[in-house]
Design a protein around this motif. Structure first.
Motif, PDB file in Angstrom:
ATOM      1  N   LEU A 139      17.162 -23.600 -49.176  1.00  0.00           N
ATOM      2  CA  LEU A 139      16.567 -23.644 -47.831  1.00  0.00           C
ATOM      3  C   LEU A 139      15.437 -24.667 -47.809  1.00  0.00           C
ATOM      4  O   LEU A 139      14.604 -24.696 -48.708  1.00  0.00           O
ATOM      5  CB  LEU A 139      16.002 -22.267 -47.459  1.00  0.00           C
ATOM      6  CG  LEU A 139      15.222 -22.183 -46.135  1.00  0.00           C
ATOM      7  CD1 LEU A 139      16.161 -22.320 -44.944  1.00  0.00           C
ATOM      8  CD2 LEU A 139      14.448 -20.868 -46.037  1.00  0.00           C
TER       9      LEU A 139
ATOM     10  N   LEU B 208      12.531 -26.137 -45.085  1.00  0.00           N
ATOM     11  CA  LEU B 208      11.849 -26.200 -43.792  1.00  0.00           C
ATOM     12  C   LEU B 208      10.925 -27.405 -43.885  1.00  0.00           C
ATOM     13  O   LEU B 208       9.987 -27.418 -44.693  1.00  0.00           O
ATOM     14  CB  LEU B 208      11.035 -24.923 -43.547  1.00  0.00           C
ATOM     15  CG  LEU B 208      11.830 -23.611 -43.546  1.00  0.00           C
ATOM     16  CD1 LEU B 208      10.886 -22.417 -43.401  1.00  0.00           C
ATOM     17  CD2 LEU B 208      12.869 -23.604 -42.438  1.00  0.00           C
TER      18      LEU B 208
ATOM     19  N   ILE C  42       7.712 -28.221 -39.903  1.00  0.00           N
ATOM     20  CA  ILE C  42       8.081 -27.384 -38.752  1.00  0.00           C
ATOM     21  C   ILE C  42       6.885 -27.169 -37.820  1.00  0.00           C
ATOM     22  O   ILE C  42       5.801 -26.760 -38.241  1.00  0.00           O
ATOM     23  CB  ILE C  42       8.574 -25.990 -39.225  1.00  0.00           C
ATOM     24  CG1 ILE C  42       9.784 -26.104 -40.144  1.00  0.00           C
ATOM     25  CG2 ILE C  42       8.882 -25.100 -38.009  1.00  0.00           C
ATOM     26  CD1 ILE C  42      11.043 -26.593 -39.487  1.00  0.00           C
TER      27      ILE C  42
ATOM     28  N   ILE D 263      12.827 -18.874 -37.150  1.00  0.00           N
ATOM     29  CA  ILE D 263      13.261 -20.272 -37.254  1.00  0.00           C
ATOM     30  C   ILE D 263      14.137 -20.456 -38.494  1.00  0.00           C
ATOM     31  O   ILE D 263      15.212 -21.048 -38.423  1.00  0.00           O
ATOM     32  CB  ILE D 263      12.045 -21.225 -37.264  1.00  0.00           C
ATOM     33  CG1 ILE D 263      11.428 -21.258 -35.851  1.00  0.00           C
ATOM     34  CG2 ILE D 263      12.443 -22.623 -37.720  1.00  0.00           C
ATOM     35  CD1 ILE D 263      10.114 -21.999 -35.752  1.00  0.00           C
ATOM     36  N   ALA D 264      13.696 -19.894 -39.632  1.00  0.00           N
ATOM     37  CA  ALA D 264      14.491 -19.995 -40.861  1.00  0.00           C
ATOM     38  C   ALA D 264      15.832 -19.289 -40.685  1.00  0.00           C
ATOM     39  O   ALA D 264      16.844 -19.708 -41.248  1.00  0.00           O
ATOM     40  CB  ALA D 264      13.726 -19.389 -42.042  1.00  0.00           C
TER      41      ALA D 264
ATOM     42  N   THR E 255      14.474 -22.087 -32.431  1.00  0.00           N
ATOM     43  CA  THR E 255      14.450 -23.483 -32.877  1.00  0.00           C
ATOM     44  C   THR E 255      13.014 -23.990 -32.852  1.00  0.00           C
ATOM     45  O   THR E 255      12.229 -23.616 -31.977  1.00  0.00           O
ATOM     46  CB  THR E 255      15.297 -24.380 -31.947  1.00  0.00           C
ATOM     47  OG1 THR E 255      14.920 -24.113 -30.602  1.00  0.00           O
ATOM     48  CG2 THR E 255      16.768 -24.107 -32.122  1.00  0.00           C
TER      49      THR E 255
ATOM     50  N   GLN F 264      12.642 -29.966 -39.307  1.00  0.00           N
ATOM     51  CA  GLN F 264      14.029 -29.909 -39.732  1.00  0.00           C
ATOM     52  C   GLN F 264      14.282 -28.625 -40.524  1.00  0.00           C
ATOM     53  O   GLN F 264      13.458 -28.237 -41.352  1.00  0.00           O
ATOM     54  CB  GLN F 264      14.252 -31.131 -40.627  1.00  0.00           C
ATOM     55  CG  GLN F 264      15.677 -31.397 -41.005  1.00  0.00           C
ATOM     56  CD  GLN F 264      15.752 -32.487 -42.063  1.00  0.00           C
ATOM     57  OE1 GLN F 264      14.877 -32.598 -42.935  1.00  0.00           O
ATOM     58  NE2 GLN F 264      16.797 -33.292 -41.997  1.00  0.00           N
ATOM     59  N   VAL F 265      15.428 -27.979 -40.238  1.00  0.00           N
ATOM     60  CA  VAL F 265      15.842 -26.792 -40.984  1.00  0.00           C
ATOM     61  C   VAL F 265      17.151 -27.112 -41.691  1.00  0.00           C
ATOM     62  O   VAL F 265      18.127 -27.515 -41.047  1.00  0.00           O
ATOM     63  CB  VAL F 265      16.050 -25.581 -40.040  1.00  0.00           C
ATOM     64  CG1 VAL F 265      16.464 -24.343 -40.838  1.00  0.00           C
ATOM     65  CG2 VAL F 265      14.782 -25.302 -39.229  1.00  0.00           C
TER      66      VAL F 265
ATOM     67  N   ASP G 160      22.048 -29.698 -42.701  1.00  0.00           N
ATOM     68  CA  ASP G 160      20.999 -29.814 -41.675  1.00  0.00           C
ATOM     69  C   ASP G 160      21.489 -29.125 -40.405  1.00  0.00           C
ATOM     70  O   ASP G 160      22.447 -29.562 -39.777  1.00  0.00           O
ATOM     71  CB  ASP G 160      20.710 -31.295 -41.405  1.00  0.00           C
ATOM     72  CG  ASP G 160      19.540 -31.475 -40.443  1.00  0.00           C
ATOM     73  OD1 ASP G 160      19.106 -30.489 -39.815  1.00  0.00           O
ATOM     74  OD2 ASP G 160      19.059 -32.614 -40.321  1.00  0.00           O
TER      75      ASP G 160
ATOM     76  N   THR H 192      19.391 -28.407 -37.812  1.00  0.00           N
ATOM     77  CA  THR H 192      18.362 -28.582 -36.787  1.00  0.00           C
ATOM     78  C   THR H 192      18.949 -28.756 -35.396  1.00  0.00           C
ATOM     79  O   THR H 192      18.551 -28.084 -34.456  1.00  0.00           O
ATOM     80  CB  THR H 192      17.470 -29.796 -37.116  1.00  0.00           C
ATOM     81  OG1 THR H 192      17.112 -29.740 -38.499  1.00  0.00           O
ATOM     82  CG2 THR H 192      16.214 -29.795 -36.263  1.00  0.00           C
TER      83      THR H 192
END
Ligand code: ADP
Ligand code: ADP
Length: 223
Positions: free
Chosen positions: A4, A6, A9, A53-54, A59, A64-65, A71, A73
């Motif tokens: 993962l 992040l 953010i 969000i994770a 969103t 970027q997630v 990706d 996002t």
């Protein structure tokens, strides 16, 4: 490999309005595969926002997630749902089990929704519940289980689809200290055995101490 990411953010509620709240202002977190991280945040710091969000429920305004190298996002709702079901597992403070279904059915159902055959789903559910120490409780409904057992079922359910990342919000927060420790240990054993990454929010320093590292969320940043 990274389970993962992040990246930078940002999340601002009521942007440009009088009650504007900048909850996340460039939060950064990388979970390596197999890494278990404690998330510690004072109430109101944005822990729920970050986990949403994770978990692809919300969103970010910027940043970027990336889940398992993908990706997500700008991904479509359909794509996000697929990643949520397949690559992410969730455990909450309260179990949210389906009351009219048995323990094993609660672990089977998410797999059926993910396209697994009934036979394979049942076999996997039995294995997970057995690992969580519930081999004698599989056909009990949630109301017939203790609080600790309910959380054990919820943990088995979270792992049902073999996620890459487990996101947990105070997973043993509503249990007495002894039960909390036992359930947490069972969770950690299963996480270690499966090799998945986990981000586990907790206020309990003892539980945080059993994880690989601790990140704190304050002033919109993770550090
Ligand atoms: P925590 O889970 O750490 O208590 P939250 O992520 O729930 O924190 O909330 C962080 C801050 O953002 C709080 O000040 C909260 O009031 C505010 N907040 C959360 N959701 C919203 C929303 N939908 N609209 C406006 N403010 C919000
Ligand atoms: P745990 O430590 O796993 O939370 P407890 O010590 O609370 O378990 O409970 C001990 C046993 O009592 C458990 O095996 C559970 O099945 C049983 N039990 C607890 N609450 C209930 C209930 N409401 N109905 C039936 N059995 C229960």
């Amino acid at each position: 490999s990274k389970a993962l990411e992040l990246n930078d953010i940002e999340k601002i509620y009521k942007r440009g309005e009088p009650g504007e709240v900048a909850v996340l202002r460039g939060a950064e977190l990388t979970l390596e595969a197999g890494e278990v991280v404690a998330l510690v945040a004072p109430s109101g710091a944005g822990k729920s926002t970050l986990l949403h969000i994770a978990g692809l429920l919300d969103t970010p305004d910027a940043g970027q997630v990336v889940v398992g190298g993908q990706d997500v996002t700008g991904a479509s709702d359909r794509q996000r749902t697929r990643v949520r079901r397949g690559d992410l597992g969730f455990v909450y403070q309260f179990h949210h089990l389906l009351p009219e279904f048995t323990a094993i059915e609660n672990v089977v159902l998410p797999q059926l929704a993910n396209g697994v055959s009934a036979r394979d789903a049942k076999a996997r559910a039995e294995k997970l519940l057995d690992h969580m120490g519930l081999s004698g409780r599989m056909t009990h409904r949630p109301a017939a289980l203790s609080g600790g057992e309910q959380q054990r079922v919820a943990i088995a359910r979270a792992l049902a689809n073999g996620p890459k990342v487990l996101l947990a919000d105070e997973p043993t927060g509503n249990l007495d200290p002894g039960t909390s420790e036992r359930v947490f240990n069972a969770l950690m054993d299963l996480v270690r055995e499966t090799g998945l990454a986990a981000l586990i929010a907790t206020h309990n320093p003892e539980l945080a101490g059993k994880m690989d590292r601790t990140v704190t969320l304050s002033d919109g940043l993770l550090r």
